[in-house]
Design an enzyme around this catalytic site. Structure first.
Site, PDB file in Angstrom:
ATOM      1  N   HIS A 177     -38.047  16.504 -15.981  1.00 14.51           N
ATOM      2  CA  HIS A 177     -38.078  15.146 -16.546  1.00 14.51           C
ATOM      3  C   HIS A 177     -39.375  14.480 -16.148  1.00 14.51           C
ATOM      4  O   HIS A 177     -39.942  13.831 -17.318  1.00 14.51           O
ATOM      5  CB  HIS A 177     -37.204  14.366 -15.586  1.00 14.51           C
ATOM      6  CG  HIS A 177     -37.167  12.750 -15.687  1.00 14.51           C
ATOM      7  ND1 HIS A 177     -36.152  11.941 -16.476  1.00 14.51           N
ATOM      8  CD2 HIS A 177     -38.092  11.771 -15.143  1.00 14.51           C
ATOM      9  CE1 HIS A 177     -36.414  10.796 -16.341  1.00 14.51           C
ATOM     10  NE2 HIS A 177     -37.552  10.622 -15.677  1.00 14.51           N
ATOM     11  N   GLU A 178     -40.040  14.715 -14.906  1.00 11.24           N
ATOM     12  CA  GLU A 178     -41.656  14.185 -14.854  1.00 11.24           C
ATOM     13  C   GLU A 178     -42.712  14.788 -15.678  1.00 11.24           C
ATOM     14  O   GLU A 178     -43.536  14.191 -16.337  1.00 11.24           O
ATOM     15  CB  GLU A 178     -42.132  14.287 -13.384  1.00 11.24           C
ATOM     16  CG  GLU A 178     -40.998  13.567 -12.232  1.00 11.24           C
ATOM     17  CD  GLU A 178     -40.777  12.058 -12.577  1.00 11.24           C
ATOM     18  OE1 GLU A 178     -41.692  11.346 -13.398  1.00 11.24           O
ATOM     19  OE2 GLU A 178     -39.901  11.448 -12.567  1.00 11.24           O
TER      20      GLU A 178
ATOM     21  N   HIS B  75     -42.305  13.115 -18.937  1.00 12.03           N
ATOM     22  CA  HIS B  75     -43.147  11.803 -18.886  1.00 12.03           C
ATOM     23  C   HIS B  75     -44.617  12.146 -19.346  1.00 12.03           C
ATOM     24  O   HIS B  75     -45.042  11.446 -20.331  1.00 12.03           O
ATOM     25  CB  HIS B  75     -43.129  11.422 -17.533  1.00 12.03           C
ATOM     26  CG  HIS B  75     -42.129  10.277 -17.427  1.00 12.03           C
ATOM     27  ND1 HIS B  75     -41.583   9.270 -18.498  1.00 12.03           N
ATOM     28  CD2 HIS B  75     -40.981  10.161 -16.584  1.00 12.03           C
ATOM     29  CE1 HIS B  75     -40.369   8.759 -18.044  1.00 12.03           C
ATOM     30  NE2 HIS B  75     -40.202   9.095 -16.850  1.00 12.03           N
TER      31      HIS B  75
ATOM     32  N   GLU C  48     -37.116   6.733 -20.626  1.00 12.31           N
ATOM     33  CA  GLU C  48     -36.420   7.455 -19.532  1.00 12.31           C
ATOM     34  C   GLU C  48     -35.443   8.488 -20.291  1.00 12.31           C
ATOM     35  O   GLU C  48     -35.119   9.479 -19.790  1.00 12.31           O
ATOM     36  CB  GLU C  48     -35.508   6.652 -18.621  1.00 12.31           C
ATOM     37  CG  GLU C  48     -36.465   5.809 -17.876  1.00 12.31           C
ATOM     38  CD  GLU C  48     -37.401   6.701 -16.635  1.00 12.31           C
ATOM     39  OE1 GLU C  48     -36.855   7.713 -16.410  1.00 12.31           O
ATOM     40  OE2 GLU C  48     -38.698   6.623 -16.746  1.00 12.31           O
TER      41      GLU C  48
END
Length: 313
Positions: free
Chosen positions: A164-165, A168, A241
């Site tokens: 997930h990070e 980003h 997100e």
């Protein structure tokens, strides 16, 4: 630094407070210096017209854009340094434990899959399960996880959070959010000064220049407009997100990403407050517990909604 264990927490709180005040002053000084130099280069002085009675909207817009973007871009360029200092993140330079080796190797694998350079990898000493990514561009990033997450989450769940990070970072979210914030800052300043100018002329009857009414009205208008503008920034942050969740599901697996979000959901229901600085909340895997009344200002969608979206893929 004191060795007394009873005084150590108080010293850390004082250190953190002094650091935040110093950072605030230095950041604003940098913004003023950069903005002033830029305005001089562009030849923009006063944004009043030649008569001193009206506004030169072109000059005003340039003035507001320079100051609006200077703040967000300065914050972007110091984001890694600020994140390390404000969260106490320890960057893993040379892995010394099996856990650190696994963490660095996992980030390297996911970064290669995502097509970005290897980020710095760190751990910050918070018991709240969380993680964040930051940096001035996708090839000069920092990815960090909390000690609480490392202690309580399974390796597969942590892999999904790291995915997930990395998402980003690969999506360029740090730069994009800085640009969005710059645009919002610009128009908040622009319309606040138009409102202040109008109030000063109509209510306080100032004919030339700006009187006290201008500064009071501009100050109040900036507070109100910034409050409303934060909803726009928060809306954009929530959309990011979902994209980062999709990246985690793609780089690792949908099941692992869903499991990680469910684990976060279980911990968030305990109403644990967010332990990261406000400047980093938007880049965490979760913003912690937040009330329904503040949903419009939340940087993250509800975890239940994020889980539903992944399940529908």
């Amino acid at each position: 630094m004191t060795n007394d264990p009873d005084l150590a927490p108080d010293c850390r709180v004082l250190e953190a407070f002094v650091f935040r005040i110093g950072l605030f002053l230095l950041t604003n000084l940098a913004v003023v210096i950069i903005a002033s130099l830029t305005l001089n280069i562009l030849g923009v002085g006063s944004y009043l017209d030649e008569s001193g009675a009206g506004l030169n909207l072109t000059s005003l817009l340039i003035f507001c854009a320079v100051f609006g973007f200077s703040g967000s871009l300065v914050s972007l360029f110091i984001s890694k340094w600020m994140a390390k200092r404000s969260t106490g993140t320890e960057v893993i330079e040379r892995p010394s434990t099996p856990q650190e080796h696994w963490l660095v190797e996992t980030v390297a694998e996911l970064a290669q899959k995502a097509g970005i350079d290897m980020p710095e990898v760190g751990v910050f000493p918070a018991q709240q399960a969380n993680a964040f990514a930051t940096g001035r561009n996708k090839n000069a990033a920092l990815v960090a996880v909390s000690q609480g997450m490392l202690d309580r989450f399974s390796q597969q769940e942590i892999r999904a959070v790291l995915g997930h990070e990395i998402g980003h970072v690969a999506n360029g979210d740090m730069v994009t959010l800085a640009l969005v914030q710059g645009v919002v800052n610009t128009f908040v300043m622009f319309f606040a000064r138009i409102i202040g100018h109008t109030v000063d002329r109509v209510v306080f009857k100032t004919e030339r220049g700006h009187g006290l009414g201008y500064y009071i009205a501009t100050f109040v208008a900036e507070i109100i407009l910034a409050f409303l503008a934060n909803m726009i920034v928060a809306w954009f942050s929530r959309k990011r997100e979902f994209r980062a969740d999709y990246a985690g599901a793609t780089l690792v697996s949908p099941a692992a990403m869903i499991d990680a979000l469910r684990r976060l959901q279980a911990e968030t229901q305990q109403q644990v407050p967010n332990q990261m600085p406000d400047t980093l909340t938007a880049f965490g895997i979760t913003s912690g517990f937040s009330s329904k009344l503040m949903a419009a200002f939340a940087t993250h969608p509800p975890l239940a909604e994020r889980i539903r979206v992944l399940q529908a893929l």
